[in-house]
Write a protein that holds these residues in place. Structure first.
Motif, short mmCIF file in Angstrom:
data_model
loop_
_atom_site.label_atom_id
_atom_site.label_comp_id
_atom_site.label_asym_id
_atom_site.label_seq_id
_atom_site.Cartn_x
_atom_site.Cartn_y
_atom_site.Cartn_z
N ASN A 202 35.44 48.63 32.16
CA ASN A 202 36.66 48.12 32.25
C ASN A 202 37.45 48.78 33.51
O ASN A 202 38.17 48.29 34.27
CB ASN A 202 37.37 48.10 31.03
N GLN A 205 36.18 47.54 36.72
CA GLN A 205 36.58 46.43 37.03
C GLN A 205 37.75 46.16 37.90
O GLN A 205 38.29 45.56 38.48
CB GLN A 205 36.43 45.47 35.69
N ARG A 218 34.46 39.31 32.75
CA ARG A 218 33.62 40.66 32.38
C ARG A 218 32.34 40.61 32.57
O ARG A 218 31.65 41.52 32.88
CB ARG A 218 34.19 40.86 31.02
N GLN A 222 30.08 42.88 34.81
CA GLN A 222 28.86 43.89 34.26
C GLN A 222 27.76 43.74 35.02
O GLN A 222 27.02 44.77 35.24
CB GLN A 222 29.12 43.87 32.89
#
Lengths: 255, 255
Positions: A202, A205, A218, A222
């Motif tokens: 996270n 990101q 997400r 990933q």
């Protein structure tokens, strides 16, 4: 980090400094060649850029300078950044040389200088056309603090979405720099040294979202990051809330 | 394509041309600034680079020149390539500015010029330090033919593995250009306009293998290429040998 603080100097002193610069510049610096630096800052999920201001009302621009006749181009970029901002040990990447014939001109230069020292006719050095070699860096902007500087008095971090109109073609150079940062991010990720030793997916990101100024999904993000082959997933650290803790990652070659 | 053929001219004529150039250059060109071009050629699964030769025994170098005071940098690169080689409509990409202080010097310049015209002391323009802005292109080398040129007499395509020692820092610039070409190939693939309208995966693989100078595994290569999202697989064209024919592809945005 060295921080030089310079107290406000008078207009007369400024004129003297500028006159000395203009007298000596042709002997010291390469003609027609300048360097500009685009310093991106990242912290708290935000992407910023470092700008300096001149005069009042302020004109904003990228930190820049000139190349000494006896100095390698890359060394000049580091020196200029150090002299202008106090930043040291910043990894600068050359990304573009800006050379449109009308990117700067005598009138623009004169206006800018007169903003600082008032009416003057002594701007010979600035009468020439400059081609500018541009460098960029991406740093954690809480780890450095720009020092005051004599002529271009104040430095300020601007949110990448709130950049004002800049001098010369600096908006264009900034746009090129941002495009390059996005193009390079996967490859330069480890080198930028922006993440702590271990980090969550996270957190990574958030960096990408700040640089690209867009939200990512997400699971897709990933998958893409793992496919780069630079991330190593660490064992979960079991504590009371272990079942909720996210996986931690680190860069493979940062072992 | 324009091709200018120049018959061999005498040493005296060469001296006259060079003298005229040296007299007028300071008025016409930006001081201390040059442009070099790295033209990669691809055909028959081979990657080549275009070099010019000076003198006998020959010194080899990249096609280059200077930037007019009233000319945009990018326009200068195109003009120089056109004047030197006759190439037109080549997509040149700026990739690097070479600025080490010792990359060229008076001695090197003098030696090079004396190779062409014999002993001379008139090389003022070449006494200065030059920073060189570098551009590259990747073309099908059977579609263009370099024309003869006055001073740097002959052009020749060299296999990328058989490049001789070049003048100044041109080997270094070529190395940088090849690294950039490899780094950019996925992104620039469509723009380079190297493949025919439709092509097989095998033909595409040959291009990548030539650029990277390494063999790829067919299935991995195919998976990676398809993941780029720029290829469209066409229906097999059924003829007698249809079951043996490979799939044909074309670029998605080339429709």
């Amino acid at each position: 980090m060295i921080m030089i603080t310079i107290t406000k100097i008078s207009n007369n002193e400024l004129k003297k400094i500028l006159r000395l610069f203009l007298e000596t510049a042709p002997d010291i610096y390469m003609p027609g060649l300048s360097v500009d630096t685009v310093i991106f800052g990242f912290h708290n999920d935000k992407l910023k850029v470092l700008l300096s201001s001149v005069g009042d009302p302020p004109s904003f621009g990228l930190p820049g300078g000139f190349v000494r006749k006896d100095e390698d181009l890359d060394d000049a970029a580091l020196r200029i950044l150090q002299e202008r901002t106090g930043f040291e040990n910043i990894y600068l990447e050359q990304f573009y040389t800006s050379g449109k014939k009308d990117r700067s001109n005598e009138k623009m230069m004169k206006e800018l200088i007169e903003k600082v020292i008032g009416k003057t006719s002594e701007i010979n050095w600035f009468r020439q056309r400059f081609v500018s070699v541009c460098y960029y860096a991406l740093i954690d902007d809480t780890k450095v603090k720009p020092s005051a500087e004599i002529i271009f008095g104040e430095f300020k971090w601007f949110d990448i979405n709130r950049v004002p109109k800049l001098i010369f073609d600096h908006n264009f150079i900034l746009k090129k720099a941002l495009a390059t940062l996005r193009y390079d991010l996967n490859e330069k990720l480890v080198g930028f040294n922006l993440m702590s030793e271990t980090f969550t997916m996270n957190e990574l990101q958030k960096l990408y979202e700040a640089v690209y100024q867009e939200k990512f999904i997400r699971t897709n993000f990933q998958r893409k990051m793992l496919s780069l082959g630079v991330l190593e997933r660490l064992e979960k650290h079991y504590n009371g809330k272990a079942h909720k803790a996210p996986y931690l990652y680190r860069f493979v070659n940062a072992k």
